[in-house]
Design a protein around this motif. Sequence first.
Motif, short mmCIF file in Angstrom:
data_model
loop_
_atom_site.label_atom_id
_atom_site.label_comp_id
_atom_site.label_asym_id
_atom_site.label_seq_id
_atom_site.Cartn_x
_atom_site.Cartn_y
_atom_site.Cartn_z
N LEU A 261 20.97 -50.09 29.91
CA LEU A 261 20.24 -49.29 28.92
C LEU A 261 19.33 -50.16 28.05
O LEU A 261 18.26 -49.72 27.62
N LEU A 262 19.75 -51.40 27.82
CA LEU A 262 18.89 -52.32 27.08
C LEU A 262 17.61 -52.60 27.87
O LEU A 262 16.51 -52.65 27.30
N ALA A 263 17.74 -52.77 29.18
CA ALA A 263 16.55 -53.00 30.01
C ALA A 263 15.61 -51.80 29.94
O ALA A 263 14.38 -51.96 29.88
N VAL A 264 16.17 -50.58 29.92
CA VAL A 264 15.33 -49.39 29.79
C VAL A 264 14.61 -49.39 28.45
O VAL A 264 13.41 -49.09 28.37
N VAL B 275 18.99 -55.74 18.49
CA VAL B 275 20.37 -55.53 18.04
C VAL B 275 21.34 -55.45 19.21
O VAL B 275 22.30 -56.23 19.29
N PRO B 276 21.16 -54.52 20.19
CA PRO B 276 22.08 -54.52 21.33
C PRO B 276 21.98 -55.80 22.16
O PRO B 276 22.97 -56.21 22.78
N ALA B 277 20.81 -56.43 22.17
CA ALA B 277 20.68 -57.68 22.92
C ALA B 277 21.55 -58.77 22.31
O ALA B 277 22.26 -59.50 23.02
N ALA B 278 21.53 -58.89 20.99
CA ALA B 278 22.35 -59.90 20.32
C ALA B 278 23.84 -59.63 20.49
O ALA B 278 24.66 -60.55 20.45
N LEU B 279 24.20 -58.35 20.68
CA LEU B 279 25.61 -57.99 20.87
C LEU B 279 26.10 -58.24 22.29
O LEU B 279 27.26 -58.57 22.49
#
Length: 376
Positions: A74-77, A104-108
């Motif tokens: 989902l981050l890639a999307v 934010v989700p990338a850092a997580l």
Amino acid sequence: MFSGAQERSTALTGYVALAAVGALAAVGAWDGPPGTRAWWWLAYGVFVLAFVVDDVAGTGAPGSRPRWASTRALLAVDVAAALVAWWLAPQVEWTAILFVVTVVPAALSLPPVATAVLIAVQSAAVVAGAARVGGAGDEVVAVAALYGALQVFAAIVVVAGRRQAEQRAALAAAHAQVRAASALLAASSRDAERLRISRELHDVVGHGLTALALELEVAAHRAQGPELEHVERARGIAKDLLGDVRSVVGDLRGEVRGLESALREVVGRAPGLQVVLTVREEVPVGPESALVVVRAAQELLTNTLRHAGAHRATLDVVADAGGVRLRAHDDGRGSRRLRPGNGLTGLAERVEDAGGSVRFSTAPGEGFTAELQVPA
């Protein structure tokens, strides 16, 4: 590893940022090229949808997230949708806020190096988009610096929050270990004192009453008349006292219960984790074996807190003639392949040194299970 409150706060911040972007696009003048507004809204809608799906999937039970709804997918999307929206209309500068949200989700979920690469790619996209519409050099630098700094700030805040949560969990686990060790030491001291008192009663008072009963038995054979009645009564009292002493000695020896109290200290300090403990002691457990079991329970709960992402764990302990058996299971995410770290390796070594055996098992969506046995 964030707490539930921290995760909700982070998600709420993302929703506010997305709402601000959507509101600006809806009420503000459209500066993008003609015919691109509908496509921009499509890219924005895809971004919002992926963000919401990731948030909703993350609130479910560990292991319940579908593979297609993984955070990284989902981050890639989101990254692709943000790049498309920005490239369609770089004149709409606040579109770059989407890049900040993706950090934010990338850092997580990503390693720090991957997050840094993502920030660099998105910052380069900001520069390319601003230059594409003929922005002046100082304007391009200002926009790139602004949104690059916002991305770095977001990443730092998330990483710092995650480390604080991990440190709090580690501190709570260490505190639980100290309390459990103290409880085990106190229980062992109490048990040792009970055993000492029981031995003293048995060896001193018990032997003295036995000797007294034997002397009264001899006196009963020699006494006659009224004296015999008193001797018989004294002999009965001595036998009753001897029975009472034996009963007290048995009760004191039966109260050696250090293992369960120490385990309850361990599970009572597991932050954010529901732990169900059952202990059945059919035979007394020696202090050495009790220490091995308590240390194993500490390590397994610590491992669950740090790595499993679990909500619930169970600890089942049975002590019988076959030894002490501990089965621990959590409802965490599990993994395809078990890679024991220093903690689990040390646990296995401790159990084997005590003459026991241990087995670990895990699978995606099925949590982690440990089963061990040591002599009682």
